[in-house]
Design a protein around this motif. Structure first.
Motif, mmCIF file in Angstrom:
data_model
loop_
_atom_site.group_PDB
_atom_site.id
_atom_site.type_symbol
_atom_site.label_atom_id
_atom_site.label_comp_id
_atom_site.label_asym_id
_atom_site.label_seq_id
_atom_site.Cartn_x
_atom_site.Cartn_y
_atom_site.Cartn_z
ATOM 1 N N UNK A 769 37.762 -58.630 82.296
ATOM 2 C CA UNK A 769 38.582 -60.116 82.388
ATOM 3 C C UNK A 769 38.790 -60.211 83.670
ATOM 4 N N UNK A 770 38.877 -59.512 84.793
ATOM 5 C CA UNK A 770 39.440 -60.094 86.181
ATOM 6 C C UNK A 770 38.453 -60.007 87.053
ATOM 7 N N UNK A 771 37.045 -59.852 86.809
ATOM 8 C CA UNK A 771 36.090 -60.383 87.239
ATOM 9 C C UNK A 771 36.030 -61.416 87.413
ATOM 10 N N UNK A 772 35.982 -62.479 86.306
ATOM 11 C CA UNK A 772 35.513 -63.855 86.336
ATOM 12 C C UNK A 772 36.945 -64.372 87.114
ATOM 13 N N UNK A 773 37.600 -64.030 86.818
ATOM 14 C CA UNK A 773 38.940 -64.737 87.290
ATOM 15 C C UNK A 773 39.057 -64.414 88.598
ATOM 16 N N UNK A 777 32.974 -59.276 92.634
ATOM 17 C CA UNK A 777 31.085 -59.079 92.128
ATOM 18 C C UNK A 777 30.874 -57.083 92.327
ATOM 19 N N UNK A 778 30.517 -57.289 91.259
ATOM 20 C CA UNK A 778 29.913 -55.660 91.214
ATOM 21 C C UNK A 778 28.742 -55.305 91.269
ATOM 22 N N UNK A 779 28.668 -54.260 92.698
ATOM 23 C CA UNK A 779 26.638 -53.982 92.391
ATOM 24 C C UNK A 779 26.728 -52.506 91.809
ATOM 25 N N UNK A 780 25.998 -51.327 90.669
ATOM 26 C CA UNK A 780 26.074 -50.683 90.477
ATOM 27 C C UNK A 780 24.369 -50.218 90.994
ATOM 28 N N UNK A 781 24.666 -48.461 91.780
ATOM 29 C CA UNK A 781 23.366 -48.164 91.760
ATOM 30 C C UNK A 781 23.236 -47.280 90.849
ATOM 31 N N UNK A 782 22.430 -46.508 90.776
ATOM 32 C CA UNK A 782 21.656 -45.599 89.891
ATOM 33 C C UNK A 782 22.127 -44.606 89.682
ATOM 34 N N UNK A 806 42.786 -54.557 93.707
ATOM 35 C CA UNK A 806 43.881 -54.951 94.270
ATOM 36 C C UNK A 806 44.599 -55.102 96.111
ATOM 37 N N UNK A 807 44.113 -54.211 96.517
ATOM 38 C CA UNK A 807 44.068 -54.393 98.216
ATOM 39 C C UNK A 807 42.358 -55.134 98.537
ATOM 40 N N UNK A 808 42.575 -56.623 98.360
ATOM 41 C CA UNK A 808 41.564 -57.806 98.428
ATOM 42 C C UNK A 808 41.569 -58.155 99.702
ATOM 43 N N UNK A 809 40.749 -58.696 100.895
ATOM 44 C CA UNK A 809 41.094 -59.939 101.187
ATOM 45 C C UNK A 809 41.126 -61.221 100.977
ATOM 46 N N UNK A 810 40.663 -62.069 101.725
ATOM 47 C CA UNK A 810 41.198 -63.561 100.896
ATOM 48 C C UNK A 810 39.322 -64.275 100.720
ATOM 49 N N UNK A 811 38.197 -63.133 101.322
ATOM 50 C CA UNK A 811 37.025 -63.357 100.753
ATOM 51 C C UNK A 811 37.049 -63.049 99.115
ATOM 52 N N UNK A 812 35.623 -63.685 98.507
ATOM 53 C CA UNK A 812 36.073 -62.868 97.078
ATOM 54 C C UNK A 812 35.464 -61.339 96.826
ATOM 55 N N UNK A 813 36.199 -60.676 96.288
ATOM 56 C CA UNK A 813 36.403 -59.225 96.405
ATOM 57 C C UNK A 813 34.988 -58.804 96.245
ATOM 58 N N UNK A 814 34.221 -58.326 96.898
ATOM 59 C CA UNK A 814 32.708 -57.358 96.421
ATOM 60 C C UNK A 814 32.588 -55.619 96.645
ATOM 61 N N UNK A 815 32.230 -55.601 95.278
ATOM 62 C CA UNK A 815 32.500 -53.557 95.022
ATOM 63 C C UNK A 815 30.626 -53.487 94.501
ATOM 64 N N UNK A 816 30.994 -52.001 95.507
ATOM 65 C CA UNK A 816 29.251 -51.070 94.968
ATOM 66 C C UNK A 816 29.839 -49.629 95.237
#
Length: 897
Positions: A769-773, A777-782, A806-816
């Protein structure tokens, strides 16, 4: 004799003659014979009545001044002494015989003979002149050639294939020695020149040498004798020497020529032995008359004992009879006819026929007959050598088969077999020679061996050795295993192992060489030598006692310094005692160790043996040792050798004892700690559960107070109530997180296969629910499947992903989220582009209740990463972070495969 007859004889004398007047100071010419006039191209008119010297003006090349004066003195002397005199060499130029005015330089021998009358008065001088020009010119040429002869002498001396030397008679020391002597005796030139002739002779021959020297010091200029000489290597050889008395560099010396007759001596010994063999031979010898008889043949004159043993007939029974007495019904008449024809032609003949013994037993008789002539060449006897060939005939088929096998073997052996004649020409070349040298048989046959397989640098030496063998019958390379260099058809040089055998077959002499390419063996030897060197170095470097036991001989070789350092024994002395080990193993351990070792060696194919026992040191005390050996077995699997090392583990044994005692203490303490931990965990659970009840009461009553008395409270009071409610809620969260932390190691389910991709999908659903709000963006490898607790691994990833959000910066969060595979483990990572962490806090963040930010900035209790660390530790992995402030963070954790 009348004057006319005298004149006729005088005129036809073959030499040059003048008759001179003795009482004339000018010595007038009375007459000259025909030869004189012809040679000097003069006439009677020019000669007779003229002074002897006036007829030769200087312009014609008269006597030179010295010659003229010498002749005048001779003329006077001959009259006074009344005896003939002569001058042996007088230059006298005569006209050239080519019709020119030229004169030819010539030399003469002049004899003056006086003639006296009955009263003793000189009436004539007969002047005889002989032309010795050729002799004088030859002597002049000899003088000129002397220098050249000296150079030729040196070349002849030094390059002569026969050993030669010169020694001084005064000191008996060598002055000159040629190359053949150096080669034959094995000394260098410098070594030779430091010796005397006594140094190369046996002590018992010294007196003989001194007698020979006295012989040369007398009137004899040459001495020939037989000696024994020592080579440098101590080999004794027989030599024939010819010694000449010479003057060398103005010093009385002796020139010695040496001929090695060692082989000749051996041959003489062989001949002596042969005579003994003939006298004691097992071959039957039969002598008959020389004249064949057309009927029965020549009569027997002599038989030896071997004949009696072979046939059963005594000498008395056969003398006067013919050899036909041995014939029978099955004797080959064709062979006998061939023998008869040979006897008629006085030719040797050999036949093999079936004969019969006295008792009627048949046997095959090999019968060789040859005529014997006397000094005048008349044939007087037939000599026959007879041999019982029955057994040989039986084995002929086997011999023929053996010959065929020999040929097949020579062609099939791994060694190259090459035969050459005494001129070095190849006469046999087997297939392995083709393989090694690259030359086909038809290419090698008939070629000089040195030109195809011997490196160019050694060919001259090879050819010289062949010549030496022809001269002396021996060579240093014969009957010896040699390692040399050879070349193949492509010109490649490689090492070979060579044995050359001189073979005498009938009248044919040849050499047979057995050659093996040892290129690989040389490489292996080099590798072995290096391996042995490394072994010795390792043996010296290690503190272990190294041993090598040959089970076939019982010999034990000990290396290195370990035996000395560990146990106090000398390595060399211990190696000399094959029972050294048994003597020093503790008696209580010896039988056990030996029995266990024998069982391992005899009943298994194991390559390693090991055991622990007590070993006596030099000071009498015992050390605990660990012995380990590598077993070498033969093709049948039988142990034949074992190499190993012995370690002193006394300190380790003491440490093990201390460790056992320490383990007992630790186990007791671990039991107490486990009991204490259980009590603490129960206390934490009870405490956290019981603490929640008063917190709920405080929070509930504060909220009730706010609702019922909100109209009566001012803003300040409501603010205080909100603080109190918020503090209660935070305390509740702390208690719940603390409870979760304490339950990581106690409440978790057992490990099972966990699909990490499925775990990540559960985490994504929690934060979906928080991803779109928040535009995450989330990248998942094998991700792999691991062994672990699914719920705890989900809690781990949920905490890490939650921190990234939680500890995001001013940029849109990107998690890998991803994983890499390493040796023995999987390494997972959760990477974000958030605010990052200062490097000095990397360790602090994994400690319970440690926060980097105030509560009003970021929510949380500071226990999430501590729970992550405890989960990873339960999974026997590691967790760490890489980060830079303002550039995001990457959390890594590993899980064993």
């Amino acid at each position: 004799m009348t004057s006319k007859e005298f004149q006729l004889v005088f005129d036809n004398l073959p030499g040059m003659y003048l008759l001179l007047a003795p009482d004339d100071p000018d010595y007038t010419i009375l007459a000259a014979n025909k030869s004189y006039r012809v040679i000097t191209r003069t006439t009677d008119i020019e000669l007779e009545g003229n002074p002897v010297f006036s007829i030769f003006p200087d312009t014609k090349g008269a006597f030179n001044a010295v010659g003229k004066k010498q002749l005048l003195e001779l003329f006077k002397e001959v009259i006074v002494s009344k005896k003939s005199n002569q001058v042996n060499q007088l230059r006298y130029d005569i006209p050239a015989n080519d019709g020119s005015d030229n004169f030819i330089e010539s030399y003469w021998k002049i004899i003056n003979t006086p003639v006296f009358d009955d009263k003793g008065n000189a009436i004539q001088i007969i002047n005889s002149i002989d032309n010795i020009t050729d002799q004088v010119l030859s002597e002049i040429q000899n003088v000129q050639a002397l220098a050249e002869s000296e150079e030729r002498y040196k070349k002849l001396f030094y390059t002569n294939p026969m050993p030669m030397w010169i020694y001084t008679k005064a000191t008996s020391r060598f002055k000159e020695v040629n190359d053949a002597a150096i080669f034959k005796y094995g000394y260098s030139r410098e070594e030779f020149l430091s010796l005397s002739i006594f140094d190369i002779r046996p002590e018992e021959d010294i007196d003989k040498v001194k007698k020979a020297q006295k012989h040369l010091q007398g009137d004899y200029l040459t001495h020939h004798d037989t000696w024994r000489h020592f080579k440098k290597d101590g080999t004794l050889m027989y030599v024939e020497i010819t010694a000449h008395h010479i003057t060398h560099n103005n010093e009385p010396s002796v020139l010695v020529l040496v001929n090695d007759i060692t082989e000749k001596k051996k041959e003489e010994e062989r001949l002596r032995l042969m005579e003994m063999v003939v006298n004691n031979t097992n071959d039957a010898i039969l002598i008959t008359e020389a004249e064949p008889i057309e009927g029965d043949g020549p009569r027997i004159l002599y038989v030896n004992n071997a004949f009696t043993r072979m046939t059963g007939y005594t000498e008395a029974e056969v003398i006067g009879k013919t050899p036909r007495m041995l014939q029978g019904p099955d004797t080959d008449l064709q062979e006998l006819y061939r023998l008869k024809n040979a006897l008629k032609k006085w030719e040797p003949c050999e036949i093999e026929v079936l004969n019969y013994k006295k008792n009627g037993e048949p046997f095959w008789n090999n019968f060789a007959v040859a005529p014997v002539a006397n000094e005048k060449g008349w044939y007087t006897h037939w000599v026959a050598i007879e041999r019982d060939a029955t057994e040989r005939r039986k084995t002929d088929a086997l011999i023929r088969d053996s010959e065929e096998k020999r040929r097949l073997i020579m062609n099939a052996v791994l060694d190259a077999i090459v035969c050459i004649d005494t001129d070095g020409i190849v006469t046999f070349w087997n297939p392995q020679a083709e393989e090694i040298f690259g030359w086909k048989q038809d290419e090698a046959m008939g070629k000089r061996l040195s030109s195809i397989i011997i490196p160019e640098a050694y060919r001259a030496m090879h050819d010289h050795g062949m010549e030496q063998y022809k001269m002396s019958g021996e060579g240093p390379a014969l009957n010896t295993l040699l390692e040399l260099s050879a070349i193949n058809r492509d010109g490649v040089t490689f090492p070979i192992e060579l044995t050359i055998l001189p073979i005498q077959q009938h009248n044919d002499s040849f050499f047979c060489a057995f050659i093996r390419d040892i290129t690989e063996r040389k490489k292996a030897e080099t590798a072995t030598r290096r391996s042995n060197e490394r072994y010795e170095l390792v043996a010296k470097a290690t503190s272990d006692a190294i041993w090598d036991w040959d089970m076939r001989t019982g010999v034990v070789v000990r290396s290195g310094d370990g035996l000395q350092k560990l146990f106090g024994y000398d390595t060399l002395s211990a190696s000399g005692d094959n029972d050294f080990w048994r003597k020093h193993v503790h008696p209580d351990d010896l039988q056990r160790v030996v029995e266990r070792r024998e069982i391992m060696l005899q009943t298994t194919t194991n390559q390693f043996w090991e055991d622990e026992y007590r070993f006596e040191k030099r000071d009498g005390s015992y050390a605990y040792v660990y012995d380990r050996g590598y077993v070498i077995r033969n093709k049948e699997g039988k142990a034949i050798r074992m190499i190993g090392s012995t370690q002193d583990i006394s300190a380790l044994k003491r440490s093990e004892q201390q460790l056992l005692e320490l383990n007992t203490v630790l186990e007791k303490r671990a039991s107490e700690l486990a009991r204490s931990n259980n009590e603490l965990e129960r206390f934490a659970y009870v405490a956290s559960h019981d603490l929640q009840e008063p917190l709920r009461m405080v929070s509930s009553f504060l909220q009730l107070l706010d609702r019922q008395y909100s109209t009566k409270l001012d803003d300040k009071a409501r603010e205080y109530i909100n603080y109190a409610v918020g503090g209660a809620e935070r305390m509740k969260r702390l208690i719940l997180d603390l409870l979760s932390y304490s339950r990581v190691a106690t409440v978790a389910e057992p490990f099972q296969a966990v699909n990490m991709e499925a775990v990540v999908q559960h985490v994504v659903q929690i934060f979906e629910s928080r991803f779109e709000k928040e535009r995450i963006t989330l990248t998942i490898g094998r991700l792999p499947v691991v062994q672990g607790s699914a719920s705890q691994l989900q809690q781990l990833l949920q905490n890490l992903v939650g921190n990234a959000i939680k500890y995001k910066s001013e940029r849109p969060p990107h998690i890998e989220i991803g994983c890499s595979e390493e040796v023995g483990r999987y390494v997972f990572f959760v990477k974000d582009n958030g605010i990052g962490i200062n490097q000095k806090y990397f360790e602090k963040i994994f400690v319970v209740f440690q926060r980097l930010h105030p509560v009003n900035s970021y929510s949380g209790t500071g226990i999430g990463l501590a729970i992550c660390k405890k989960i990873i530790e339960r999974h026997h992995g590691e967790i760490w972070v890489e980060s830079e402030e303002g550039k995001g963070s990457c959390f890594f954790f590993s899980i064993p495969k």
